[in-house]
Design an enzyme around this catalytic site. Sequence first.
Site, short mmCIF file in Angstrom:
data_model
loop_
_atom_site.label_atom_id
_atom_site.label_comp_id
_atom_site.label_asym_id
_atom_site.label_seq_id
_atom_site.Cartn_x
_atom_site.Cartn_y
_atom_site.Cartn_z
N SER A 8 0.68 -1.54 -0.21
CA SER A 8 0.40 0.10 -0.15
C SER A 8 1.22 0.72 -0.45
O SER A 8 1.66 1.64 0.68
CB SER A 8 -0.55 -0.08 1.42
N HIS A 33 -1.11 -0.76 -4.33
CA HIS A 33 -2.51 -0.88 -3.96
C HIS A 33 -2.75 0.84 -3.18
O HIS A 33 -1.80 1.06 -2.77
CB HIS A 33 -2.18 -1.64 -2.79
N ASP A 35 -5.18 3.55 -1.85
CA ASP A 35 -5.97 3.63 -0.87
C ASP A 35 -6.14 5.64 -1.40
O ASP A 35 -5.97 6.73 -0.98
CB ASP A 35 -5.66 4.07 0.27
N MET A 37 -8.85 8.11 0.30
CA MET A 37 -9.94 8.14 1.19
C MET A 37 -9.94 10.37 0.99
O MET A 37 -9.51 11.11 -0.03
CB MET A 37 -9.16 8.47 2.09
N HIS A 66 -8.09 0.76 -4.41
CA HIS A 66 -9.35 0.73 -3.07
C HIS A 66 -10.04 2.68 -2.94
O HIS A 66 -9.12 3.24 -2.15
CB HIS A 66 -8.48 0.22 -1.88
N MET A 68 -12.43 4.55 -0.98
CA MET A 68 -13.13 4.99 0.17
C MET A 68 -13.33 6.08 0.50
O MET A 68 -12.59 7.10 1.09
CB MET A 68 -12.08 5.48 1.49
N MET A 137 -11.66 -5.58 4.47
CA MET A 137 -10.93 -5.06 5.10
C MET A 137 -10.54 -5.56 6.89
O MET A 137 -11.67 -6.04 7.22
CB MET A 137 -11.44 -4.01 5.73
N ASP A 175 -6.97 -6.78 3.73
CA ASP A 175 -6.32 -5.14 3.87
C ASP A 175 -6.27 -4.34 4.99
O ASP A 175 -7.17 -4.63 5.98
CB ASP A 175 -7.58 -4.57 2.73
C1 DX5 Z 1 -6.68 1.00 5.73
C2 DX5 Z 1 -5.49 1.25 3.84
C3 DX5 Z 1 -5.04 0.73 4.02
C4 DX5 Z 1 -4.08 0.43 4.63
C5 DX5 Z 1 -3.44 -0.66 4.89
O1 DX5 Z 1 -7.61 1.95 5.11
O2 DX5 Z 1 -7.67 0.66 3.32
O3 DX5 Z 1 -4.61 0.27 1.96
O4 DX5 Z 1 -2.76 1.26 3.58
O5 DX5 Z 1 -1.93 -0.08 5.68
P1 DX5 Z 1 -1.72 -1.27 6.61
O6 DX5 Z 1 -0.52 -2.59 6.51
O7 DX5 Z 1 -0.71 -0.86 7.27
O8 DX5 Z 1 -2.45 -1.41 7.74
ZN ZN Z 2 -6.43 -0.50 1.10
#
Ligand code: DX5
Ligand code: ZN
Length: 218
Positions: A8, A33, A35, A37, A66, A68, A137, A175
Site C-alpha cells: 500500500s 495498492h 488508497d 480517502m 481502493h 474509500m 477490510m 487489507d
Molecule cells: C486502510 C487502507 C489500507 C492500509 C493498509 O484504510 O485501506 O490499505 O494502507 O496499511 P497497513 O498494512 O499499515 O494496515
Molecule cells: Zn486499502
Amino acid sequence: MRPIIAPSVLASDFANLQSEVEMLNKSQADWLHIDIMDGRFVPNISFGFPVMEAIKKHAQKPMDVHLMIVEPELYIERFRDAGADTISVHIEACNHLHRTIQQIKATGAKAGVAVNPHTSVNLLEDVIPDLDLVCLMSVNPGFGGQKFIENTYRKIESLKNLIIARNSSALIEIDGGVNEQNAPLLLEKGADVLVAGNFVFSAADPIQTITNLKNVLK
Ligand code: DX5
Ligand code: ZN
C-alpha cells in the site's frame, strides 16, 4: 501457494514517491495498492488524481485502487483514466452496487468490492459472480498501521464458501494490519491477495520484506 502481494503506497514516503515506486518495481510486489480517502466515507484524506497519475508514470505493475469515498460512481471513469487496473468500491458507500460494478467493468477495469469489518460477506451473494475481487477490510478503513482484526479469518472462510457456491472467480484480498505472522493463516483460510502498508514500508529492508511475504508459506 504464492499470494499476490500488493504493497500500500499510503505508507510510503510521499516526498520520495518516485524512488518508492521504483523500489516496488524492483521487488516481488505484484500490484500497487492505492488508497483513496475522501474525508467523508472515512475520517482521513489521502491523495487524489494528480498523485495517482504521478505514481502511474513510474509504475511497472498494475494499480489496485481502493476507493474509500462516498458516491464512487461519480468518479469511476476518472480513476480508470488516471491508471487504475482494478477499482474497488465499498459496499457501504453504494446504493446501487450492481450498477456501479457494471460501470467499472464498462471502463475495462477489473471490478472489486470492499467490505468493512462489520459488514457480512453474505451481502455479496447476488453480485459475487460479477466480481474480480473482494477486498476484506481487516481494520476499519481510514488509516495505515492499525491492529489486525482477528474475526477476519472467519470472514475469509464464509467468503470462500460463497465464491465456490456461486461459481465465482473473485480473488480474496485482505487489507489492514497484514504481516509475516498472520499471513500464513490468512492464506490457509483462502486469501489470494495480501495488502501490506506499514509492514513493508517501515521495514529496514522493504524489498526483502516483500520477498518474505511472497514466500511466507514456503
Ligand atoms: C486502510 C487502507 C489500507 C492500509 C493498509 O484504510 O485501506 O490499505 O494502507 O496499511 P497497513 O498494512 O499499515 O494496515
Ligand atoms: Zn486499502
